[in-house]
Structures are given as C-alpha cells and as structure tokens.
Design a protein around this motif. Structure first.
Motif, PDB file in Angstrom:
ATOM      1  N   TYR A   1       0.828  -1.209   0.000  1.00 43.36           N
ATOM      2  CA  TYR A   1       0.000   0.000   0.000  1.00 43.36           C
ATOM      3  C   TYR A   1       0.862   1.258   0.000  1.00 43.36           C
ATOM      4  CZ  TYR A   1      -4.047  -2.924   1.164  1.00 43.36           C
ATOM      5  OH  TYR A   1      -5.034  -3.867   1.146  1.00 43.36           O
ATOM      6  N   LEU A   2       0.291   2.296  -0.563  1.00 40.55           N
ATOM      7  CA  LEU A   2       0.798   3.651  -0.414  1.00 40.55           C
ATOM      8  C   LEU A   2      -0.135   4.372   0.553  1.00 40.55           C
ATOM      9  CD1 LEU A   2       2.575   6.129  -1.270  1.00 40.55           C
ATOM     10  CD2 LEU A   2       0.821   6.583  -3.004  1.00 40.55           C
ATOM     11  N   TYR A   3       0.381   4.760   1.716  1.00 41.85           N
ATOM     12  CA  TYR A   3      -0.395   5.486   2.718  1.00 41.85           C
ATOM     13  C   TYR A   3      -0.102   6.979   2.584  1.00 41.85           C
ATOM     14  CZ  TYR A   3      -1.041   0.946   5.012  1.00 41.85           C
ATOM     15  OH  TYR A   3      -1.366  -0.368   5.295  1.00 41.85           O
ATOM     16  N   ALA A   4      -1.103   7.802   2.832  1.00 45.30           N
ATOM     17  CA  ALA A   4      -0.925   9.254   2.799  1.00 45.30           C
ATOM     18  C   ALA A   4      -1.854   9.880   3.819  1.00 45.30           C
ATOM     19  CB  ALA A   4      -1.197   9.819   1.404  1.00 45.30           C
ATOM     20  N   SER A   5      -1.548  11.103   4.233  1.00 49.37           N
ATOM     21  CA  SER A   5      -2.397  11.780   5.214  1.00 49.37           C
ATOM     22  C   SER A   5      -2.876  13.116   4.688  1.00 49.37           C
ATOM     23  CB  SER A   5      -1.653  11.985   6.537  1.00 49.37           C
ATOM     24  OG  SER A   5      -0.613  12.941   6.396  1.00 49.37           O
ATOM     25  N   SER A   6      -4.076  13.477   5.113  1.00 48.12           N
ATOM     26  CA  SER A   6      -4.586  14.833   4.956  1.00 48.12           C
ATOM     27  C   SER A   6      -4.364  15.541   6.286  1.00 48.12           C
ATOM     28  CB  SER A   6      -6.074  14.796   4.604  1.00 48.12           C
ATOM     29  OG  SER A   6      -6.821  14.293   5.710  1.00 48.12           O
ATOM     30  N   ASN A   7      -4.958  16.693   6.479  1.00 45.93           N
ATOM     31  CA  ASN A   7      -4.834  17.390   7.759  1.00 45.93           C
ATOM     32  C   ASN A   7      -5.820  16.876   8.802  1.00 45.93           C
ATOM     33  OD1 ASN A   7      -2.746  19.011   6.833  1.00 45.93           O
ATOM     34  ND2 ASN A   7      -4.134  20.584   6.083  1.00 45.93           N
ATOM     35  N   SER A   8      -6.618  15.865   8.431  1.00 49.28           N
ATOM     36  CA  SER A   8      -7.583  15.323   9.396  1.00 49.28           C
ATOM     37  C   SER A   8      -7.623  13.804   9.418  1.00 49.28           C
ATOM     38  CB  SER A   8      -8.993  15.852   9.099  1.00 49.28           C
ATOM     39  OG  SER A   8      -9.405  15.479   7.791  1.00 49.28           O
ATOM     40  N   GLY A   9      -6.799  13.133   8.613  1.00 51.31           N
ATOM     41  CA  GLY A   9      -6.855  11.681   8.620  1.00 51.31           C
ATOM     42  C   GLY A   9      -5.792  11.037   7.756  1.00 51.31           C
ATOM     43  N   VAL A  10      -5.871   9.696   7.663  1.00 50.62           N
ATOM     44  CA  VAL A  10      -4.924   8.894   6.897  1.00 50.62           C
ATOM     45  C   VAL A  10      -5.708   7.963   5.982  1.00 50.62           C
ATOM     46  CG1 VAL A  10      -3.032   7.223   7.030  1.00 50.62           C
ATOM     47  CG2 VAL A  10      -3.265   8.980   8.802  1.00 50.62           C
ATOM     48  N   PHE A  11      -5.230   7.805   4.751  1.00 49.64           N
ATOM     49  CA  PHE A  11      -5.885   6.918   3.781  1.00 49.64           C
ATOM     50  C   PHE A  11      -4.810   6.130   3.046  1.00 49.64           C
ATOM     51  CE2 PHE A  11      -5.459  11.282   2.386  1.00 49.64           C
ATOM     52  CZ  PHE A  11      -4.828  11.191   1.157  1.00 49.64           C
ATOM     53  N   ARG A  12      -5.222   5.173   2.203  1.00 52.60           N
ATOM     54  CA  ARG A  12      -4.241   4.344   1.514  1.00 52.60           C
ATOM     55  C   ARG A  12      -4.725   3.951   0.114  1.00 52.60           C
ATOM     56  NH1 ARG A  12      -4.658  -1.563   4.647  1.00 52.60           N
ATOM     57  NH2 ARG A  12      -6.642  -2.214   3.694  1.00 52.60           N
ATOM     58  N   TYR A  13      -3.731   3.634  -0.732  1.00 53.58           N
ATOM     59  CA  TYR A  13      -3.968   3.149  -2.081  1.00 53.58           C
ATOM     60  C   TYR A  13      -3.304   1.780  -2.219  1.00 53.58           C
ATOM     61  CZ  TYR A  13      -4.842   8.120  -3.106  1.00 53.58           C
ATOM     62  OH  TYR A  13      -5.300   9.413  -3.092  1.00 53.58           O
ATOM     63  N   ALA A  14      -4.000   0.827  -2.806  1.00 47.38           N
ATOM     64  CA  ALA A  14      -3.411  -0.490  -3.058  1.00 47.38           C
ATOM     65  C   ALA A  14      -2.375  -0.384  -4.175  1.00 47.38           C
ATOM     66  CB  ALA A  14      -4.495  -1.491  -3.435  1.00 47.38           C
ATOM     67  N   LEU A  15      -1.291  -1.175  -4.055  1.00 47.14           N
ATOM     68  CA  LEU A  15      -0.269  -1.270  -5.088  1.00 47.14           C
ATOM     69  C   LEU A  15      -0.362  -2.633  -5.772  1.00 47.14           C
ATOM     70  CD1 LEU A  15       2.828   0.125  -3.115  1.00 47.14           C
ATOM     71  CD2 LEU A  15       1.316   1.388  -4.659  1.00 47.14           C
ATOM     72  N   ASN A  16      -0.089  -2.666  -7.072  1.00 43.48           N
ATOM     73  CA  ASN A  16      -0.104  -3.941  -7.783  1.00 43.48           C
ATOM     74  C   ASN A  16       1.269  -4.614  -7.686  1.00 43.48           C
ATOM     75  OD1 ASN A  16       1.575  -2.680  -9.671  1.00 43.48           O
ATOM     76  ND2 ASN A  16      -0.096  -2.287 -11.116  1.00 43.48           N
ATOM     77  N   GLU A  17       1.451  -5.718  -8.410  1.00 44.42           N
ATOM     78  CA  GLU A  17       2.698  -6.476  -8.302  1.00 44.42           C
ATOM     79  C   GLU A  17       3.902  -5.704  -8.854  1.00 44.42           C
ATOM     80  OE1 GLU A  17       1.916  -9.046 -12.411  1.00 44.42           O
ATOM     81  OE2 GLU A  17       1.879 -10.037 -10.449  1.00 44.42           O
ATOM     82  N   ASP A  18       3.630  -4.669  -9.647  1.00 39.80           N
ATOM     83  CA  ASP A  18       4.698  -3.815 -10.158  1.00 39.80           C
ATOM     84  C   ASP A  18       4.931  -2.599  -9.264  1.00 39.80           C
ATOM     85  OD1 ASP A  18       5.136  -5.415 -12.446  1.00 39.80           O
ATOM     86  OD2 ASP A  18       3.418  -4.498 -13.447  1.00 39.80           O
ATOM     87  N   HIS A  19       4.276  -2.586  -8.103  1.00 46.96           N
ATOM     88  CA  HIS A  19       4.402  -1.522  -7.109  1.00 46.96           C
ATOM     89  C   HIS A  19       3.854  -0.179  -7.625  1.00 46.96           C
ATOM     90  CE1 HIS A  19       6.872  -4.391  -4.975  1.00 46.96           C
ATOM     91  NE2 HIS A  19       7.662  -4.484  -6.009  1.00 46.96           N
ATOM     92  N   GLU A  20       2.854  -0.264  -8.493  1.00 46.06           N
ATOM     93  CA  GLU A  20       2.169   0.916  -9.003  1.00 46.06           C
ATOM     94  C   GLU A  20       0.807   1.027  -8.333  1.00 46.06           C
ATOM     95  OE1 GLU A  20       3.292   3.103 -11.171  1.00 46.06           O
ATOM     96  OE2 GLU A  20       5.040   2.120 -12.080  1.00 46.06           O
ATOM     97  N   VAL A  21       0.338   2.275  -8.122  1.00 42.78           N
ATOM     98  CA  VAL A  21      -0.982   2.485  -7.523  1.00 42.78           C
ATOM     99  C   VAL A  21      -2.055   1.943  -8.460  1.00 42.78           C
ATOM    100  CG1 VAL A  21      -2.642   4.217  -6.757  1.00 42.78           C
ATOM    101  CG2 VAL A  21      -0.215   4.472  -6.189  1.00 42.78           C
ATOM    102  N   VAL A  22      -2.946   1.128  -7.917  1.00 46.09           N
ATOM    103  CA  VAL A  22      -3.981   0.482  -8.722  1.00 46.09           C
ATOM    104  C   VAL A  22      -5.064   1.463  -9.129  1.00 46.09           C
ATOM    105  CG1 VAL A  22      -5.760  -1.306  -8.733  1.00 46.09           C
ATOM    106  CG2 VAL A  22      -3.543  -1.766  -7.663  1.00 46.09           C
TER     107      VAL A  22
END
Length: 422
Positions: free
Chosen positions: A116-137
C-alpha cells in the motif's frame, strides 16, 4: 593483448563538486576527465554528490520511495488541483522522465509499506493499493483508514509511521502554543487540548473507517511531532518536537529577547506507550539540560518542572523546526552513517543565525553516540549572518531513502527534490 584500464576518482567538494578521474595502465588514454556532480547550491561532506531531480513541484512535504524506485511526495497545498506527486524513471537510466499527480486533498505524511501507499490529509490517513509492479492500482478511490482528527488550521499536519505489526502512529499537533487561556494569559489547568491533540495516537493500519474512539493516545505532551518514524532496529518509536515560543513576548519581565531566541530546545525522543513529553507545563532548557516549569504554570525561568516527563535523547537549538526524521539503513553511505538519524530542519535559529539544513546524529546500539552535525547545508542560498539582500531559496522538509541507499530531501518552499549519493 588489449591493456586493462584502471581508474581512480578524486572528488573535491564545495558549492560545485568536481570529480576527477585518473586513467592509468593504458598509453594514449586521456589523463583527466572532469565531471560536475553537484550543480546545486547545497553543500555536502566530501565524497557526496547532490542532484536536483525535480523543481517547481509545489509545497512537497514528506517523501517515500517504492521498491521500483517511484518517488512519491505529498503536498500541503494543491498544485494544479492535485496533492500527491509521483516521479518515475521509466527506462531505468537514472533520470526522472515521467511525472504524474493525483489526490485532491492536501496533506503531509506519505509512506509505502508492504502493498500500500499510505498518505495523510490534515484530518486523517488513507491508503492506495499497489499492484505487483508496485504501481498504484486506483488513484481515484483511496481507502479511508482514520478520519475526523482535530484540524484547527495551525500546526495541523498529520505525519505518521507504521511498525512491523501494522500499528499506525499519527501525530496530532497543538494549535495553541502553550495551552494558554487567551483571555487570562495563564495556562489552562487541566490542559483540555491533551484529550485530542499535542500527542501521538495509535491506530491499526489495516482497519478502515477508524475515529478517535478506535485509537489510543500513545504519547502525550508533545506539542507538534512533525518528524516521526518507527525504528525497526530498536523496535521503537522516535519523534522530533517543535518547541513552544513567545517567552519574551508574553513574559518580558522573565525572559530577554536573546533568551526568546535560545529557548526552548528542539528535541528528539525515543518513545514508548504512556510517555509524557512534558508540554505544556514544562519545556527543555538546552543550557541547563533540565526541564523548566513554563511561565504559564508558575515558572520563572529557573524553577524545574515536568518531573514525570521523558528526557529527550538529543536536543538542538531553539526554533529550528525539525520536520522529518529518517534512520539510514542503506549500504551506499560510509559506515559512520549506518543506523544513524537524519533530521530535516525547516527553520532557523535567530540567535545562531543558522538554519535550513539537514543534520545527522550518529547512533550506536540504538542510542546517540556523539554530537549532531550539519550534513547538508545552504538550502537558504545565502549567508544567514548577513541577511541583507538575501532571498530564501529552499526549506528542507521531507526525507526518504531509495532502494539503492541514496538519500532524498524535498523542499516545500522552492518546490525541489534533491538526491544525495556517495
């Protein structure tokens, strides 16, 4: 038989570093080849190269790098409507040749962890799944990990880190410099801000839609820990803290202007669950090497306080603004840097006339093993002692380590990303 060509490199470091390559063992070979490997304004120790791999990128705050070498940066201000920036070397020739952006909510924290790629805003944290090539899905539909964290508009960044057991640690800074009652001028007793801010909260990185109620306050009394990381060698949490200000402004009878520039220290902590870093009732004095009772709580600059507070493992000059923390685990740099800490200082000390640099703290057996030193300097681009006519160029903010052991530093003022190699 074709002769063997041997080479020997000599690097001379300054504002522009020159590498001289000597060729020996072959007749009729060129004797010297000069290659400029530092065309930036930054200065680094001998043997290090500095390259500006991105510029005019906006307010790039923190960085992370995936296994395939993609560089992700989170921006605190949208640029062309997007917050997260990704730089790619698609043909693997060592140069960035592609740039993309996504996400419509600005923030600070960003981290690649497992799939996963995790990221934060000024009020929370969210994530994006990565594929087998380590790219955001799917860049359009991130999963929400935690939301609804306090955002009062000041010191509201939500930097974070994740340990080996998928525990997520999130900083929630205080917007009030000393938990001061603005009408009375005295400190709030108790400081009710500590219920939801001025600490580090622990959540689960693999659970969705969490709120305060799903987390626990891991550490309290830390005003604004923008530099935060999990050290996998010591299996513990480390954080830097921004110290309070306004000692002379609010208490001119107790503190001189010079003391206002010297106090309190910026601090580095190793933290465990339940620790109290002492804010707001005390601060750390770098000269006395003691915690001092804050004037809002009856202090006079001499009375000790915060007896139950954890002691910092390292202190730095006041007001430098430590904005990121990275433990170096690569093999590219010399041995002295192994497992040591790099810290990006975002501001300057008004009395030292020093600032806007990346520092290094040597570590041995999980503890600091010597004095800190300036590693990468001159982000400002001019002499801070003589500020007449100087125009600020860069402010170091985020740090990341590449798969090859290179160090990356981003700048949220000039919008540059620098790559440091040895």
């Amino acid at each position: 038989m074709k002769p063997i060509r041997l080479t020997k490199n000599l690097c001379l470091v300054g504002t522009a570093m020159i590498c001289i390559t000597f060729f020996v063992g072959c007749k009729n070979e060129p004797k010297v080849v000069k290659t400029t490997v530092n065309e930036t304004i930054l200065t680094a120790p001998e043997g290090f190269s500095v390259e500006e791999i991105g510029k005019d990128l906006g307010a790039v705050r923190h960085l992370t790098i995936s296994k395939n070498g993609n560089i992700y940066a989170n921006r605190s201000v949208l640029k062309e409507g997007k917050a997260i920036l990704v730089l790619k070397d698609t043909n693997k020739d060592g140069a960035i040749d592609a740039q993309e952006a996504f996400a419509e909510v600005p923030g600070t924290g960003i981290l690649v962890k497992d799939n996963y790629l995790y990221a934060s805003s000024n009020s929370g944290v969210f994530r994006y799944a990565l594929n087998e090539d380590h790219e955001v899905v799917d860049t359009e539909n991130p999963e929400k990990i935690v939301d609804g964290l306090l955002d009062m508009g000041a010191d509201n960044a939500k930097p974070f880190t994740i340990d080996a057991h998928n525990n997520l640690y999130v900083t929630i800074g205080s917007w009030n410099d000393a938990c001061r009652d603005n009408e009375a001028g005295a400190g709030m007793i108790p400081c009710t801000l500590l219920d939801s801010a001025a600490g580090i909260w622990k959540f689960k990185a693999d659970a969705l839609n969490q709120t305060y109620a799903d987390g626990t306050r891991y550490v309290t009394g830390i005003k604004n820990a923008v530099g935060i990381t999990w050290n996998f060698k010591t299996n513990s949490l480390f954080a830097t803290d921004h110290g309070r200000g306004g000692l002379h402004s609010f208490y001119p009878d107790l503190y001189t202007e010079e003391q206002d520039g010297d106090l309190p220290a910026e601090t580095l902590y190793e933290l465990k669950q339940g620790d109290n870093a002492g804010w707001p009732s005390s601060y750390y004095d770098p000269f006395k090497k003691k915690r001092i009772l804050a004037p809002e709580y009856g202090g006079d600059g001499e009375k000790m306080g915060g007896e139950d507070a954890v002691t910092p493992i390292m202190d730095f000059p006041a007001h430098l603004g430590p904005n990121d923390l990275l433990f170096y685990t690569g093999d590219m740099f010399p041995e002295k840097y192994k497992n040591g800490a790099f810290i990006a200082f975002h501001n300057q000390s008004p009395t030292l006339k020093k600032g806007f640099f990346v520092a290094f703290v040597p570590f041995k057996d999980g503890k600091p093993s010597g004095d800190w030193e300036v590693f990468l300097d001159n982000f400002a681009g001019f002499d801070l002692v003589n500020t007449e006519g100087g125009t600020l160029q860069h402010r170091p903010c985020g740090l990341a380590q590449g798969p090859d052991g290179a160090l990356y530093v981003c700048d949220d003022f000039g919008g540059s990303i620098f790559k440091i190699t040895y």
